[in-house]
Design a protein around this motif. Structure first.
Motif, PDB file in Angstrom:
ATOM      1  N   THR A   2       0.841  -1.198   0.000  1.00 20.40           N
ATOM      2  CA  THR A   2       0.000   0.000   0.000  1.00 20.40           C
ATOM      3  C   THR A   2       0.878   1.252   0.000  1.00 20.40           C
ATOM      4  O   THR A   2       2.080   1.178   0.280  1.00 20.40           O
ATOM      5  CB  THR A   2      -0.906   0.050   1.247  1.00 20.40           C
ATOM      6  N   GLU A   3       0.263   2.386  -0.294  1.00 23.16           N
ATOM      7  CA  GLU A   3       1.019   3.638  -0.282  1.00 23.16           C
ATOM      8  C   GLU A   3       1.561   3.926   1.115  1.00 23.16           C
ATOM      9  O   GLU A   3       2.662   4.456   1.263  1.00 23.16           O
ATOM     10  CB  GLU A   3       0.158   4.831  -0.712  1.00 23.16           C
ATOM     11  N   TYR A   4       0.758   3.599   2.140  1.00 24.46           N
ATOM     12  CA  TYR A   4       1.202   3.845   3.510  1.00 24.46           C
ATOM     13  C   TYR A   4       2.407   2.964   3.839  1.00 24.46           C
ATOM     14  O   TYR A   4       3.374   3.425   4.460  1.00 24.46           O
ATOM     15  CB  TYR A   4       0.074   3.613   4.515  1.00 24.46           C
ATOM     16  N   GLN A   5       2.371   1.709   3.415  1.00 21.10           N
ATOM     17  CA  GLN A   5       3.516   0.828   3.631  1.00 21.10           C
ATOM     18  C   GLN A   5       4.742   1.337   2.873  1.00 21.10           C
ATOM     19  O   GLN A   5       5.862   1.284   3.380  1.00 21.10           O
ATOM     20  CB  GLN A   5       3.181  -0.604   3.196  1.00 21.10           C
ATOM     21  N   PHE A   6       4.510   1.837   1.667  1.00 21.12           N
ATOM     22  CA  PHE A   6       5.616   2.386   0.877  1.00 21.12           C
ATOM     23  C   PHE A   6       6.187   3.625   1.561  1.00 21.12           C
ATOM     24  O   PHE A   6       7.411   3.812   1.603  1.00 21.12           O
ATOM     25  CB  PHE A   6       5.161   2.699  -0.550  1.00 21.12           C
ATOM     26  N   TYR A   7       5.305   4.460   2.108  1.00 24.05           N
ATOM     27  CA  TYR A   7       5.749   5.626   2.870  1.00 24.05           C
ATOM     28  C   TYR A   7       6.633   5.171   4.042  1.00 24.05           C
ATOM     29  O   TYR A   7       7.694   5.751   4.295  1.00 24.05           O
ATOM     30  CB  TYR A   7       4.539   6.415   3.386  1.00 24.05           C
ATOM     31  N   ALA A   8       6.192   4.143   4.743  1.00 18.85           N
ATOM     32  CA  ALA A   8       6.967   3.611   5.867  1.00 18.85           C
ATOM     33  C   ALA A   8       8.328   3.106   5.392  1.00 18.85           C
ATOM     34  O   ALA A   8       9.358   3.365   6.037  1.00 18.85           O
ATOM     35  CB  ALA A   8       6.192   2.494   6.568  1.00 18.85           C
ATOM     36  N   LEU A   9       8.351   2.402   4.272  1.00 16.69           N
ATOM     37  CA  LEU A   9       9.607   1.898   3.724  1.00 16.69           C
ATOM     38  C   LEU A   9      10.551   3.042   3.375  1.00 16.69           C
ATOM     39  O   LEU A   9      11.745   3.016   3.722  1.00 16.69           O
ATOM     40  CB  LEU A   9       9.326   1.048   2.478  1.00 16.69           C
ATOM     41  N   ILE A  10      10.042   4.067   2.717  1.00 15.23           N
ATOM     42  CA  ILE A  10      10.872   5.222   2.338  1.00 15.23           C
ATOM     43  C   ILE A  10      11.398   5.925   3.593  1.00 15.23           C
ATOM     44  O   ILE A  10      12.561   6.346   3.645  1.00 15.23           O
ATOM     45  CB  ILE A  10      10.079   6.194   1.437  1.00 15.23           C
ATOM     46  N   THR A  11      10.568   6.036   4.617  1.00 15.48           N
ATOM     47  CA  THR A  11      10.995   6.656   5.872  1.00 15.48           C
ATOM     48  C   THR A  11      12.164   5.890   6.476  1.00 15.48           C
ATOM     49  O   THR A  11      13.160   6.484   6.918  1.00 15.48           O
ATOM     50  CB  THR A  11       9.820   6.728   6.865  1.00 15.48           C
ATOM     51  N   VAL A  12      12.084   4.569   6.473  1.00 15.69           N
ATOM     52  CA  VAL A  12      13.161   3.740   7.015  1.00 15.69           C
ATOM     53  C   VAL A  12      14.422   3.858   6.154  1.00 15.69           C
ATOM     54  O   VAL A  12      15.537   3.956   6.682  1.00 15.69           O
ATOM     55  CB  VAL A  12      12.695   2.268   7.160  1.00 15.69           C
ATOM     56  N   ILE A  13      14.254   3.875   4.850  1.00 14.57           N
ATOM     57  CA  ILE A  13      15.413   4.055   3.961  1.00 14.57           C
ATOM     58  C   ILE A  13      16.103   5.381   4.254  1.00 14.57           C
ATOM     59  O   ILE A  13      17.336   5.450   4.343  1.00 14.57           O
ATOM     60  CB  ILE A  13      14.977   3.959   2.482  1.00 14.57           C
TER      61      ILE A  13
END
Length: 139
Positions: A2-13
Motif C-alpha cells: 500500500t502507499e502507507y507501507q511504501f511511505y513507511a519503507l521510504i521513511t526507514v530508507i
C-alpha cells in the motif's frame, strides 16, 4: 504494498541514509584517531585535534542539508497518503525523493558539482509535485 507501507519503507530508507552519514563521521574519526571533543579523545586514547577532519565536516554539511529537506518531505508525503492521492504518484514521488537524497549525499561526500545540486533539485521537485497534488485536492 500500500502507499502507507511504501511511505513507511521510504521513511526507514531515509533513516538508514542519515545513519550512514553518522557512521562516515565516526569511522573517519576513529580511523584517523582524531577527535575535537576532549571526552572522545580521552575515551579513544587520542590527543585533542584543533579541527574536524575534512570528511567529517563535509558529512556534517550533508546531515544539515538533510535536516532542512527530509522533515518537510515526510510531512508532505504523510499528508499525500492520508488524503488518498494517486498511489502511482506516491511510488514515483517518494522514490524520486529518496533516490535523489541518497545520490545528493554521495555527491556531497565526494565534492561532486554540479551533481550535488542536480540531485538536490530532483528532491525539491518531488516535494513541489507532492505539494501541488495536495493543493489540488484541498483547495
Amino acid at each position: 504494498m500500500t502507499e502507507y507501507q511504501f511511505y513507511a519503507l521510504i521513511t526507514v530508507i531515509l533513516f538508514f541514509k542519515m545513519f550512514a552519514i553518522s557512521a562516515v563521521q565516526a569511522l573517519a574519526r576513529i580511523g584517523a584517531n582524531t577527535f575535537v571533543t576532549p571526552e572522545d579523545a580521552r575515551f579513544f586514547g587520542a590527543s585533542i585535534a584543533p579541527d574536524e577532519l575534512p570528511i567529517v565536516k563535509r558529512a556534517a554539511m550533508a546531515w544539515r542539508n538533510d535536516l532542512e529537506n527530509i522533515p518537510i518531505f515526510l510531512f508532505l508525503a504523510m499528508i499525500y497518503v492520508t488524503l488518498g492521492l494517486s498511489p502511482r504518484g506516491a511510488y514515483i514521488y517518494f522514490s524520486l525523493f529518496a533516490g535523489a537524497r541518497i545520490l545528493h549525499t554521495v555527491m556531497y561526500l565526494n565534492g561532486l558539482q554540479p551533481w550535488r545540486t542536480i540531485f538536490f533539485t530532483f528532491g525539491a521537485v518531488a516535494c513541489f509535485a507532492i505539494a501541488i497534488q495536495i493543493l489540488t485536492v484541498v483547495l
